[in-house]
Enzyme design. Structure first.
Site, PDB file in Angstrom:
ATOM      1  N   TYR A   5       0.819  -1.245   0.173  1.00 49.21           N
ATOM      2  CA  TYR A   5       0.048   0.185   0.020  1.00 49.21           C
ATOM      3  C   TYR A   5       0.943   1.362  -0.108  1.00 49.21           C
ATOM      4  O   TYR A   5       1.790   1.400  -0.912  1.00 49.21           O
ATOM      5  CB  TYR A   5      -0.898  -0.178   1.095  1.00 49.21           C
ATOM      6  CG  TYR A   5      -2.012   1.083   1.079  1.00 49.21           C
ATOM      7  CD1 TYR A   5      -2.842   1.006  -0.129  1.00 49.21           C
ATOM      8  CD2 TYR A   5      -2.462   1.632   2.154  1.00 49.21           C
ATOM      9  CE1 TYR A   5      -3.888   1.764  -0.115  1.00 49.21           C
ATOM     10  CE2 TYR A   5      -3.459   2.835   2.017  1.00 49.21           C
ATOM     11  CZ  TYR A   5      -4.259   2.606   0.974  1.00 49.21           C
ATOM     12  OH  TYR A   5      -5.249   3.524   0.663  1.00 49.21           O
ATOM     13  N   LYS A  60     -23.362 -16.953 -12.548  1.00 50.41           N
ATOM     14  CA  LYS A  60     -22.729 -16.702 -13.727  1.00 50.41           C
ATOM     15  C   LYS A  60     -21.184 -16.334 -13.470  1.00 50.41           C
ATOM     16  O   LYS A  60     -20.244 -16.970 -14.046  1.00 50.41           O
ATOM     17  CB  LYS A  60     -23.190 -15.504 -14.433  1.00 50.41           C
ATOM     18  CG  LYS A  60     -22.689 -15.204 -15.863  1.00 50.41           C
ATOM     19  CD  LYS A  60     -23.761 -16.013 -16.699  1.00 50.41           C
ATOM     20  CE  LYS A  60     -23.429 -15.931 -18.385  1.00 50.41           C
ATOM     21  NZ  LYS A  60     -24.315 -16.218 -19.071  1.00 50.41           N
TER      22      LYS A  60
END
Length: 354
Positions: A5, A60
Protein backbone atom coordinates in the site's frame (compact mmCIF):
# COMPACT_ATOMS: atom_id res chain seq x y z
CA UNK A 1 2.37 -2.41 4.20
CA UNK A 2 4.87 -0.08 2.57
CA UNK A 3 5.10 -2.40 -0.45
CA UNK A 4 1.45 -3.42 -0.77
CA UNK A 5 0.00 0.00 0.00
CA UNK A 6 1.47 3.36 0.93
CA UNK A 7 3.99 4.65 -0.03
CA UNK A 8 5.08 1.95 -2.49
CA UNK A 9 1.77 1.82 -4.37
CA UNK A 10 2.21 5.43 -5.44
CA UNK A 11 4.90 4.44 -7.92
CA UNK A 12 2.48 2.04 -9.60
CA UNK A 13 -0.22 4.72 -9.77
CA UNK A 14 2.19 7.18 -11.36
CA UNK A 15 3.24 4.62 -13.96
CA UNK A 16 -0.39 4.04 -14.96
CA UNK A 17 -1.01 7.80 -15.16
CA UNK A 18 2.04 8.05 -17.42
CA UNK A 19 0.82 5.20 -19.66
CA UNK A 20 -2.81 4.13 -19.21
CA UNK A 21 -2.23 0.84 -21.03
CA UNK A 22 0.05 -0.27 -18.19
CA UNK A 23 -3.06 -0.87 -16.08
CA UNK A 24 -3.25 -4.29 -17.74
CA UNK A 25 0.27 -5.17 -16.55
CA UNK A 26 0.13 -3.64 -13.08
CA UNK A 27 -3.42 -4.40 -11.90
CA UNK A 28 -6.00 -7.19 -12.16
CA UNK A 29 -8.11 -5.32 -14.75
CA UNK A 30 -7.22 -7.70 -17.58
CA UNK A 31 -8.80 -10.69 -15.85
CA UNK A 32 -11.87 -9.03 -14.32
CA UNK A 33 -15.34 -9.03 -15.84
CA UNK A 34 -18.49 -7.29 -14.64
CA UNK A 35 -21.68 -9.34 -14.94
CA UNK A 36 -24.21 -6.54 -15.26
CA UNK A 37 -27.99 -6.91 -15.02
CA UNK A 38 -31.04 -4.86 -14.16
CA UNK A 39 -32.99 -8.07 -13.56
CA UNK A 40 -35.62 -7.16 -16.14
CA UNK A 41 -35.60 -10.43 -18.11
CA UNK A 42 -34.30 -13.29 -15.97
CA UNK A 43 -34.74 -16.63 -17.71
CA UNK A 44 -38.01 -18.25 -16.68
CA UNK A 45 -38.67 -15.61 -14.00
CA UNK A 46 -39.16 -12.36 -15.92
CA UNK A 47 -38.70 -8.91 -14.42
CA UNK A 48 -37.61 -9.67 -10.86
CA UNK A 49 -35.41 -6.63 -10.29
CA UNK A 50 -31.83 -6.16 -9.20
CA UNK A 51 -32.03 -7.97 -5.87
CA UNK A 52 -33.97 -10.88 -7.33
CA UNK A 53 -31.42 -11.36 -10.10
CA UNK A 54 -28.42 -11.48 -7.76
CA UNK A 55 -28.27 -15.31 -7.39
CA UNK A 56 -28.26 -15.73 -11.17
CA UNK A 57 -25.39 -13.27 -11.58
CA UNK A 58 -23.48 -14.95 -8.75
CA UNK A 59 -23.91 -18.26 -10.56
CA UNK A 60 -22.64 -16.71 -13.76
CA UNK A 61 -19.60 -15.35 -11.95
CA UNK A 62 -18.94 -18.80 -10.49
CA UNK A 63 -19.01 -20.38 -13.95
CA UNK A 64 -16.61 -17.75 -15.29
CA UNK A 65 -14.16 -18.59 -12.52
CA UNK A 66 -14.55 -22.36 -12.57
CA UNK A 67 -14.44 -22.80 -16.33
CA UNK A 68 -12.23 -19.94 -17.55
CA UNK A 69 -10.39 -18.68 -14.43
CA UNK A 70 -11.93 -15.22 -14.93
CA UNK A 71 -12.61 -13.07 -11.86
CA UNK A 72 -16.22 -12.03 -12.44
CA UNK A 73 -18.34 -9.80 -10.23
CA UNK A 74 -22.15 -9.57 -10.13
CA UNK A 75 -23.22 -5.95 -10.65
CA UNK A 76 -27.00 -5.84 -10.18
CA UNK A 77 -28.23 -2.31 -10.74
CA UNK A 78 -31.43 -0.50 -9.81
CA UNK A 79 -31.75 1.25 -13.17
CA UNK A 80 -34.60 0.95 -15.62
CA UNK A 81 -33.77 3.01 -18.71
CA UNK A 82 -31.16 2.16 -21.33
CA UNK A 83 -29.34 5.46 -20.90
CA UNK A 84 -29.11 4.89 -17.14
CA UNK A 85 -27.57 1.45 -17.62
CA UNK A 86 -25.16 2.76 -20.24
CA UNK A 87 -24.04 5.56 -17.92
CA UNK A 88 -23.47 3.17 -15.00
CA UNK A 89 -21.45 0.71 -17.07
CA UNK A 90 -19.39 3.52 -18.54
CA UNK A 91 -18.64 4.80 -15.05
CA UNK A 92 -17.40 1.44 -13.74
CA UNK A 93 -15.66 0.26 -16.92
CA UNK A 94 -12.12 1.42 -15.95
CA UNK A 95 -12.05 -1.39 -13.39
CA UNK A 96 -12.88 -4.21 -15.78
CA UNK A 97 -11.33 -5.94 -18.78
CA UNK A 98 -14.75 -6.94 -20.10
CA UNK A 99 -18.49 -6.50 -19.56
CA UNK A 100 -21.02 -9.36 -19.65
CA UNK A 101 -24.54 -7.98 -19.99
CA UNK A 102 -27.14 -10.39 -18.67
CA UNK A 103 -30.93 -10.70 -18.43
CA UNK A 104 -31.75 -7.21 -19.74
CA UNK A 105 -35.11 -7.07 -21.51
CA UNK A 106 -35.51 -6.46 -25.22
CA UNK A 107 -35.58 -4.03 -26.93
CA UNK A 108 -33.63 -2.15 -24.23
CA UNK A 109 -30.77 -4.67 -24.40
CA UNK A 110 -30.00 -3.77 -28.02
CA UNK A 111 -29.65 -0.09 -27.18
CA UNK A 112 -27.48 -0.82 -24.15
CA UNK A 113 -25.07 -3.07 -26.00
CA UNK A 114 -24.83 -0.75 -29.00
CA UNK A 115 -24.22 2.23 -26.71
CA UNK A 116 -21.19 0.59 -25.09
CA UNK A 117 -19.21 -0.54 -28.12
CA UNK A 118 -16.76 2.37 -27.85
CA UNK A 119 -15.49 1.50 -24.35
CA UNK A 120 -12.35 -0.15 -25.72
CA UNK A 121 -13.12 -3.40 -23.87
CA UNK A 122 -15.31 -6.32 -25.01
CA UNK A 123 -19.00 -5.89 -24.17
CA UNK A 124 -20.95 -9.11 -24.62
CA UNK A 125 -24.70 -9.59 -24.16
CA UNK A 126 -24.81 -13.30 -23.47
CA UNK A 127 -28.56 -13.72 -23.94
CA UNK A 128 -28.09 -12.59 -27.53
CA UNK A 129 -24.70 -13.78 -28.66
CA UNK A 130 -23.99 -16.68 -26.32
CA UNK A 131 -27.22 -18.27 -27.50
CA UNK A 132 -26.42 -17.48 -31.14
CA UNK A 133 -22.94 -19.03 -30.95
CA UNK A 134 -24.18 -22.29 -29.43
CA UNK A 135 -27.09 -22.48 -31.87
CA UNK A 136 -24.59 -22.02 -34.70
CA UNK A 137 -22.47 -24.87 -33.32
CA UNK A 138 -25.53 -27.12 -33.10
CA UNK A 139 -26.62 -26.18 -36.61
CA UNK A 140 -23.22 -26.91 -38.15
CA UNK A 141 -23.31 -30.49 -36.91
CA UNK A 142 -27.04 -31.05 -37.31
CA UNK A 143 -26.80 -30.05 -40.97
CA UNK A 144 -23.90 -32.49 -41.37
CA UNK A 145 -26.10 -35.25 -39.94
CA UNK A 146 -28.95 -34.59 -42.40
CA UNK A 147 -26.61 -33.71 -45.30
CA UNK A 148 -27.98 -30.21 -45.91
CA UNK A 149 -26.27 -26.85 -46.46
CA UNK A 150 -26.84 -23.50 -44.76
CA UNK A 151 -27.67 -21.81 -48.05
CA UNK A 152 -30.39 -24.34 -48.91
CA UNK A 153 -32.45 -24.54 -45.72
CA UNK A 154 -35.57 -22.75 -44.57
CA UNK A 155 -35.36 -21.85 -40.88
CA UNK A 156 -38.31 -20.90 -38.67
CA UNK A 157 -37.93 -19.18 -35.31
CA UNK A 158 -40.54 -19.01 -32.60
CA UNK A 159 -39.42 -16.05 -30.54
CA UNK A 160 -38.12 -12.75 -31.89
CA UNK A 161 -36.59 -11.26 -28.79
CA UNK A 162 -32.91 -10.66 -28.11
CA UNK A 163 -31.79 -14.27 -28.58
CA UNK A 164 -34.03 -14.97 -31.56
CA UNK A 165 -32.82 -11.95 -33.52
CA UNK A 166 -29.17 -12.65 -32.66
CA UNK A 167 -29.50 -16.28 -33.76
CA UNK A 168 -31.15 -15.13 -36.97
CA UNK A 169 -28.30 -12.73 -37.73
CA UNK A 170 -25.55 -15.29 -37.17
CA UNK A 171 -27.32 -17.75 -39.48
CA UNK A 172 -27.57 -15.01 -42.10
CA UNK A 173 -23.80 -14.59 -41.82
CA UNK A 174 -23.57 -18.30 -42.61
CA UNK A 175 -25.60 -17.84 -45.79
CA UNK A 176 -29.13 -18.81 -44.72
CA UNK A 177 -31.46 -16.72 -46.89
CA UNK A 178 -34.90 -18.11 -46.06
CA UNK A 179 -35.61 -17.31 -42.40
CA UNK A 180 -39.00 -16.63 -40.85
CA UNK A 181 -39.44 -15.30 -37.32
CA UNK A 182 -42.68 -15.39 -35.35
CA UNK A 183 -43.51 -13.63 -32.09
CA UNK A 184 -46.61 -13.71 -29.90
CA UNK A 185 -48.57 -11.86 -32.62
CA UNK A 186 -47.56 -14.20 -35.42
CA UNK A 187 -45.13 -14.15 -38.33
CA UNK A 188 -42.98 -11.04 -38.74
CA UNK A 189 -43.16 -9.39 -42.16
CA UNK A 190 -42.44 -5.94 -43.57
CA UNK A 191 -45.17 -3.47 -42.72
CA UNK A 192 -46.72 -5.48 -39.90
CA UNK A 193 -48.18 -3.45 -37.05
CA UNK A 194 -46.69 -3.44 -33.53
CA UNK A 195 -43.09 -4.11 -34.52
CA UNK A 196 -40.25 -2.78 -32.36
CA UNK A 197 -37.37 -1.07 -34.19
CA UNK A 198 -35.30 -4.26 -33.88
CA UNK A 199 -38.11 -6.33 -35.42
CA UNK A 200 -38.66 -3.75 -38.17
CA UNK A 201 -34.99 -4.04 -39.04
CA UNK A 202 -34.95 -7.83 -39.10
CA UNK A 203 -38.15 -7.86 -41.19
CA UNK A 204 -36.19 -6.22 -44.01
CA UNK A 205 -33.95 -9.27 -44.44
CA UNK A 206 -36.24 -12.18 -43.49
CA UNK A 207 -39.45 -13.84 -44.70
CA UNK A 208 -38.63 -13.31 -48.38
CA UNK A 209 -42.03 -14.60 -49.52
CA UNK A 210 -43.97 -12.32 -47.16
CA UNK A 211 -45.78 -15.22 -45.46
CA UNK A 212 -48.39 -14.23 -42.87
CA UNK A 213 -50.08 -16.21 -40.13
CA UNK A 214 -48.83 -18.18 -37.15
CA UNK A 215 -45.72 -20.28 -36.54
CA UNK A 216 -47.56 -23.39 -37.76
CA UNK A 217 -48.06 -21.71 -41.12
CA UNK A 218 -44.38 -20.78 -41.25
CA UNK A 219 -43.33 -24.37 -40.51
CA UNK A 220 -44.77 -25.79 -43.73
CA UNK A 221 -41.85 -26.99 -45.83
CA UNK A 222 -39.26 -25.75 -43.30
CA UNK A 223 -36.00 -27.62 -42.68
CA UNK A 224 -35.24 -26.22 -39.22
CA UNK A 225 -37.30 -25.08 -36.23
CA UNK A 226 -35.59 -23.06 -33.49
CA UNK A 227 -37.68 -22.32 -30.42
CA UNK A 228 -36.91 -19.47 -28.04
CA UNK A 229 -40.41 -18.86 -26.79
CA UNK A 230 -42.93 -20.86 -24.75
CA UNK A 231 -43.64 -24.44 -23.74
CA UNK A 232 -45.89 -26.86 -25.59
CA UNK A 233 -46.23 -24.78 -28.74
CA UNK A 234 -45.98 -27.60 -31.30
CA UNK A 235 -47.21 -31.14 -31.83
CA UNK A 236 -45.98 -34.08 -33.88
CA UNK A 237 -48.49 -33.10 -36.56
CA UNK A 238 -46.76 -29.71 -36.91
CA UNK A 239 -43.40 -31.42 -37.41
CA UNK A 240 -44.92 -33.61 -40.13
CA UNK A 241 -45.57 -30.49 -42.23
CA UNK A 242 -41.84 -29.73 -42.35
CA UNK A 243 -39.39 -30.80 -45.04
CA UNK A 244 -37.73 -34.24 -45.04
CA UNK A 245 -35.34 -34.90 -42.11
CA UNK A 246 -36.19 -31.74 -40.14
CA UNK A 247 -33.95 -30.33 -37.41
CA UNK A 248 -35.94 -29.33 -34.32
CA UNK A 249 -34.30 -27.22 -31.61
CA UNK A 250 -36.98 -26.27 -29.05
CA UNK A 251 -35.07 -24.39 -26.32
CA UNK A 252 -37.72 -22.86 -24.08
CA UNK A 253 -36.93 -23.52 -20.41
CA UNK A 254 -37.84 -25.33 -18.28
CA UNK A 255 -40.27 -26.91 -20.75
CA UNK A 256 -39.51 -26.86 -24.49
CA UNK A 257 -41.87 -25.90 -27.30
CA UNK A 258 -42.16 -29.62 -28.05
CA UNK A 259 -40.73 -32.59 -26.17
CA UNK A 260 -38.04 -34.58 -28.03
CA UNK A 261 -40.09 -37.76 -28.16
CA UNK A 262 -43.05 -35.87 -29.64
CA UNK A 263 -40.82 -34.18 -32.22
CA UNK A 264 -39.31 -37.51 -33.20
CA UNK A 265 -42.77 -39.04 -33.47
CA UNK A 266 -43.44 -36.33 -36.04
CA UNK A 267 -40.36 -37.29 -38.03
CA UNK A 268 -37.62 -35.04 -36.63
CA UNK A 269 -34.17 -36.29 -37.62
CA UNK A 270 -32.26 -34.27 -35.01
CA UNK A 271 -33.60 -32.75 -31.78
CA UNK A 272 -31.87 -30.51 -29.25
CA UNK A 273 -33.22 -28.61 -26.25
CA UNK A 274 -31.94 -26.31 -23.52
CA UNK A 275 -32.30 -28.96 -20.81
CA UNK A 276 -29.47 -30.88 -19.19
CA UNK A 277 -31.59 -34.02 -18.76
CA UNK A 278 -32.21 -34.39 -22.50
CA UNK A 279 -29.82 -35.15 -25.38
CA UNK A 280 -28.09 -32.29 -27.21
CA UNK A 281 -28.27 -29.60 -24.55
CA UNK A 282 -27.83 -26.22 -26.26
CA UNK A 283 -26.46 -24.25 -23.34
CA UNK A 284 -24.75 -20.83 -23.31
CA UNK A 285 -22.13 -22.15 -20.90
CA UNK A 286 -20.47 -23.67 -23.96
CA UNK A 287 -19.85 -20.15 -25.28
CA UNK A 288 -19.52 -17.27 -22.85
CA UNK A 289 -16.55 -18.43 -20.68
CA UNK A 290 -14.34 -19.23 -23.66
CA UNK A 291 -15.40 -16.17 -25.66
CA UNK A 292 -14.53 -13.81 -22.81
CA UNK A 293 -11.34 -15.73 -22.00
CA UNK A 294 -10.17 -15.38 -25.59
CA UNK A 295 -11.17 -11.71 -25.77
CA UNK A 296 -9.28 -10.93 -22.54
CA UNK A 297 -6.22 -12.90 -23.65
CA UNK A 298 -6.13 -11.01 -26.95
CA UNK A 299 -6.93 -7.72 -25.21
CA UNK A 300 -9.72 -7.30 -27.73
CA UNK A 301 -11.55 -3.99 -27.86
CA UNK A 302 -14.88 -5.55 -28.80
CA UNK A 303 -16.54 -8.81 -29.81
CA UNK A 304 -16.80 -9.07 -33.60
CA UNK A 305 -18.90 -11.23 -35.90
CA UNK A 306 -15.75 -13.14 -36.90
CA UNK A 307 -15.06 -13.96 -33.25
CA UNK A 308 -18.59 -15.26 -32.69
CA UNK A 309 -18.53 -17.46 -35.79
CA UNK A 310 -15.07 -18.78 -34.84
CA UNK A 311 -16.42 -19.68 -31.39
CA UNK A 312 -19.33 -21.58 -32.92
CA UNK A 313 -17.08 -23.66 -35.15
CA UNK A 314 -14.66 -24.32 -32.29
CA UNK A 315 -17.55 -25.83 -30.32
CA UNK A 316 -18.87 -27.87 -33.24
CA UNK A 317 -15.38 -29.21 -34.01
CA UNK A 318 -15.31 -30.91 -30.60
CA UNK A 319 -17.84 -33.40 -31.99
CA UNK A 320 -15.88 -34.63 -35.03
CA UNK A 321 -18.41 -37.31 -35.98
CA UNK A 322 -21.85 -35.93 -35.09
CA UNK A 323 -24.87 -38.19 -34.78
CA UNK A 324 -28.55 -37.42 -34.13
CA UNK A 325 -27.86 -38.13 -30.45
CA UNK A 326 -24.71 -35.96 -30.29
CA UNK A 327 -24.42 -32.74 -32.26
CA UNK A 328 -22.84 -30.67 -29.51
CA UNK A 329 -20.35 -31.29 -26.68
CA UNK A 330 -21.38 -31.83 -23.07
CA UNK A 331 -21.95 -28.47 -21.40
CA UNK A 332 -19.10 -28.91 -18.90
CA UNK A 333 -16.60 -30.51 -21.27
CA UNK A 334 -13.21 -29.19 -20.12
CA UNK A 335 -11.92 -28.98 -23.69
CA UNK A 336 -14.46 -26.35 -24.70
CA UNK A 337 -13.06 -23.21 -23.06
CA UNK A 338 -9.47 -23.59 -24.33
CA UNK A 339 -10.69 -24.35 -27.85
CA UNK A 340 -13.13 -21.43 -27.93
CA UNK A 341 -10.65 -19.03 -26.33
CA UNK A 342 -7.97 -19.79 -28.91
CA UNK A 343 -10.40 -19.48 -31.82
CA UNK A 344 -11.71 -16.15 -30.51
CA UNK A 345 -8.23 -14.72 -29.89
CA UNK A 346 -7.08 -15.82 -33.36
CA UNK A 347 -10.19 -14.26 -34.93
CA UNK A 348 -9.47 -10.93 -33.21
CA UNK A 349 -5.95 -11.00 -34.62
CA UNK A 350 -7.42 -11.61 -38.07
CA UNK A 351 -9.83 -8.70 -37.61
CA UNK A 352 -7.10 -6.29 -36.57
CA UNK A 353 -4.61 -7.39 -39.23
CA UNK A 354 -6.93 -6.40 -42.08
Amino acid sequence: MSTAYSPGVAAVCREIVRDRSRIYDLTSKGNMVAVVSDGSAVLGLGNIGAEGSMPVMEGKALLFKELADIDAFPICIDAHEADEIIAIVRAISPTFGGINLEDIAAPKCFEVEDGLQDLGIPVFHDDQHGTAVVVLAAMVNALRVVNKEFADVKVVFSGAGASGIACCKILQVMGVENIILADTRGIIYQGRDNLTPAKEEIALTTNPEGIKGDVQEALKGADVFIGLSVANLLTADDIRTMNKDPIVLPMANPDPEILPEEAMRGGAAVVGTGRSDMPNQINNVLAFPGIMRGALDARAERITARMKVAAGFAISDLVPEPTPEEIIPYALNKDVVPAVAKAVADAWQEDTSQ
